[in-house]
Design a protein around this motif. Structure first.
Motif, PDB file in Angstrom:
ATOM      1  N   ARG A   2       0.820  -1.196   0.000  1.00  0.00           N
ATOM      2  CA  ARG A   2       0.000   0.000   0.000  1.00  0.00           C
ATOM      3  C   ARG A   2       0.861   1.257   0.000  1.00  0.00           C
ATOM      4  NH1 ARG A   2      -3.912   0.995   4.897  1.00  0.00           N
ATOM      5  NH2 ARG A   2      -2.632   2.771   5.367  1.00  0.00           N
ATOM      6  N   ASP A   3       1.967   1.219   0.761  1.00  0.00           N
ATOM      7  CA  ASP A   3       2.851   2.380   0.794  1.00  0.00           C
ATOM      8  C   ASP A   3       3.379   2.708  -0.596  1.00  0.00           C
ATOM      9  OD1 ASP A   3       2.584   2.900   3.483  1.00  0.00           O
ATOM     10  OD2 ASP A   3       4.306   1.689   4.049  1.00  0.00           O
ATOM     11  N   LEU A   4       3.680   1.674  -1.373  1.00  0.00           N
ATOM     12  CA  LEU A   4       4.161   1.901  -2.739  1.00  0.00           C
ATOM     13  C   LEU A   4       3.044   2.370  -3.651  1.00  0.00           C
ATOM     14  CD1 LEU A   4       6.579  -1.103  -3.301  1.00  0.00           C
ATOM     15  CD2 LEU A   4       7.177   1.310  -3.109  1.00  0.00           C
ATOM     16  N   SER A   5       1.907   1.676  -3.607  1.00  0.00           N
ATOM     17  CA  SER A   5       0.820   2.027  -4.528  1.00  0.00           C
ATOM     18  C   SER A   5       0.264   3.424  -4.268  1.00  0.00           C
ATOM     19  CB  SER A   5      -0.297   0.985  -4.462  1.00  0.00           C
ATOM     20  OG  SER A   5      -0.931   1.010  -3.200  1.00  0.00           O
ATOM     21  N   GLU A   6       0.243   3.826  -3.004  1.00  0.00           N
ATOM     22  CA  GLU A   6      -0.255   5.161  -2.661  1.00  0.00           C
ATOM     23  C   GLU A   6       0.873   6.188  -2.582  1.00  0.00           C
ATOM     24  OE1 GLU A   6      -2.549   4.824   0.911  1.00  0.00           O
ATOM     25  OE2 GLU A   6      -3.993   3.453  -0.003  1.00  0.00           O
ATOM     26  N   ARG A   7       2.070   5.774  -2.917  1.00  0.00           N
ATOM     27  CA  ARG A   7       3.250   6.642  -2.900  1.00  0.00           C
ATOM     28  C   ARG A   7       3.431   7.348  -1.566  1.00  0.00           C
ATOM     29  NH1 ARG A   7       4.603   8.127  -8.721  1.00  0.00           N
ATOM     30  NH2 ARG A   7       3.228   6.751  -9.884  1.00  0.00           N
ATOM     31  N   ARG A   8       3.174   6.585  -0.496  1.00  0.00           N
ATOM     32  CA  ARG A   8       3.318   7.138   0.849  1.00  0.00           C
ATOM     33  C   ARG A   8       4.766   7.155   1.305  1.00  0.00           C
ATOM     34  NH1 ARG A   8      -1.179   4.899   4.687  1.00  0.00           N
ATOM     35  NH2 ARG A   8       0.622   3.779   5.445  1.00  0.00           N
ATOM     36  N   LYS A   9       5.547   6.191   0.796  1.00  0.00           N
ATOM     37  CA  LYS A   9       6.965   6.120   1.160  1.00  0.00           C
ATOM     38  C   LYS A   9       7.776   5.785  -0.079  1.00  0.00           C
ATOM     39  CE  LYS A   9       6.301   4.751   5.945  1.00  0.00           C
ATOM     40  NZ  LYS A   9       4.904   4.479   6.076  1.00  0.00           N
ATOM     41  N   ALA A  10       9.005   6.263  -0.103  1.00  0.00           N
ATOM     42  CA  ALA A  10       9.889   6.007  -1.238  1.00  0.00           C
ATOM     43  C   ALA A  10      10.317   4.536  -1.254  1.00  0.00           C
ATOM     44  CB  ALA A  10      11.115   6.895  -1.148  1.00  0.00           C
ATOM     45  N   PRO A  11      10.443   3.938  -2.435  1.00  0.00           N
ATOM     46  CA  PRO A  11      10.857   2.532  -2.525  1.00  0.00           C
ATOM     47  C   PRO A  11      12.185   2.254  -1.820  1.00  0.00           C
ATOM     48  CG  PRO A  11      10.084   3.297  -4.651  1.00  0.00           C
ATOM     49  CD  PRO A  11      10.134   4.490  -3.750  1.00  0.00           C
ATOM     50  N   GLY A  12      13.144   3.142  -1.948  1.00  0.00           N
ATOM     51  CA  GLY A  12      14.440   2.945  -1.292  1.00  0.00           C
ATOM     52  C   GLY A  12      14.318   2.856   0.222  1.00  0.00           C
ATOM     53  N   LEU A  13      13.465   3.684   0.796  1.00  0.00           N
ATOM     54  CA  LEU A  13      13.239   3.654   2.234  1.00  0.00           C
ATOM     55  C   LEU A  13      12.660   2.312   2.652  1.00  0.00           C
ATOM     56  CD1 LEU A  13      12.964   5.260   4.992  1.00  0.00           C
ATOM     57  CD2 LEU A  13      10.593   5.581   4.287  1.00  0.00           C
TER      58      LEU A  13
END
Length: 88
Positions: A2-13
């Motif tokens: 969900r964090d990725l799909s909603e762009r809540r957090k950067a993938p690297g993090l």
């Protein structure tokens, strides 16, 4: 996900956080086993909880757990279950 799909957090993090958690997991499991818990896989935990529930409700169809069938190991097992003597 969900964090990725909603762009809540950067993938690297998220990758760094996942790697850090994977590195600390063995220490967490060692601490928990030191407190009296037993390493267990998810299926083992479900069966143990079901057996406890059946025993508490008087149902005689409780199943016993066999650690050997799941090949549980302390490192990377994902869970530690047991009685540490604490209540509440």
């Amino acid at each position: 996900m969900r964090d990725l799909s909603e762009r809540r957090k950067a993938p690297g993090l998220l990758v760094r956080r996942g790697i850090a958690l994977a590195r600390t997991e063995p220490a967490v499991l060692r601490r928990q086993t030191g407190l009296g818990c037993q390493p267990a896989r998810g299926g083992q935990v479900v069966r143990r909880v079901a057996a406890l529930h059946h025993a508490a409700t008087g149902n005689s169809t409780a199943t016993s757990d066999s650690t050997a069938t799941d090949g549980g190991s302390a490192v990377g097992s994902g869970a530690a279950v047991g009685n540490t003597g604490r209540t509440g």
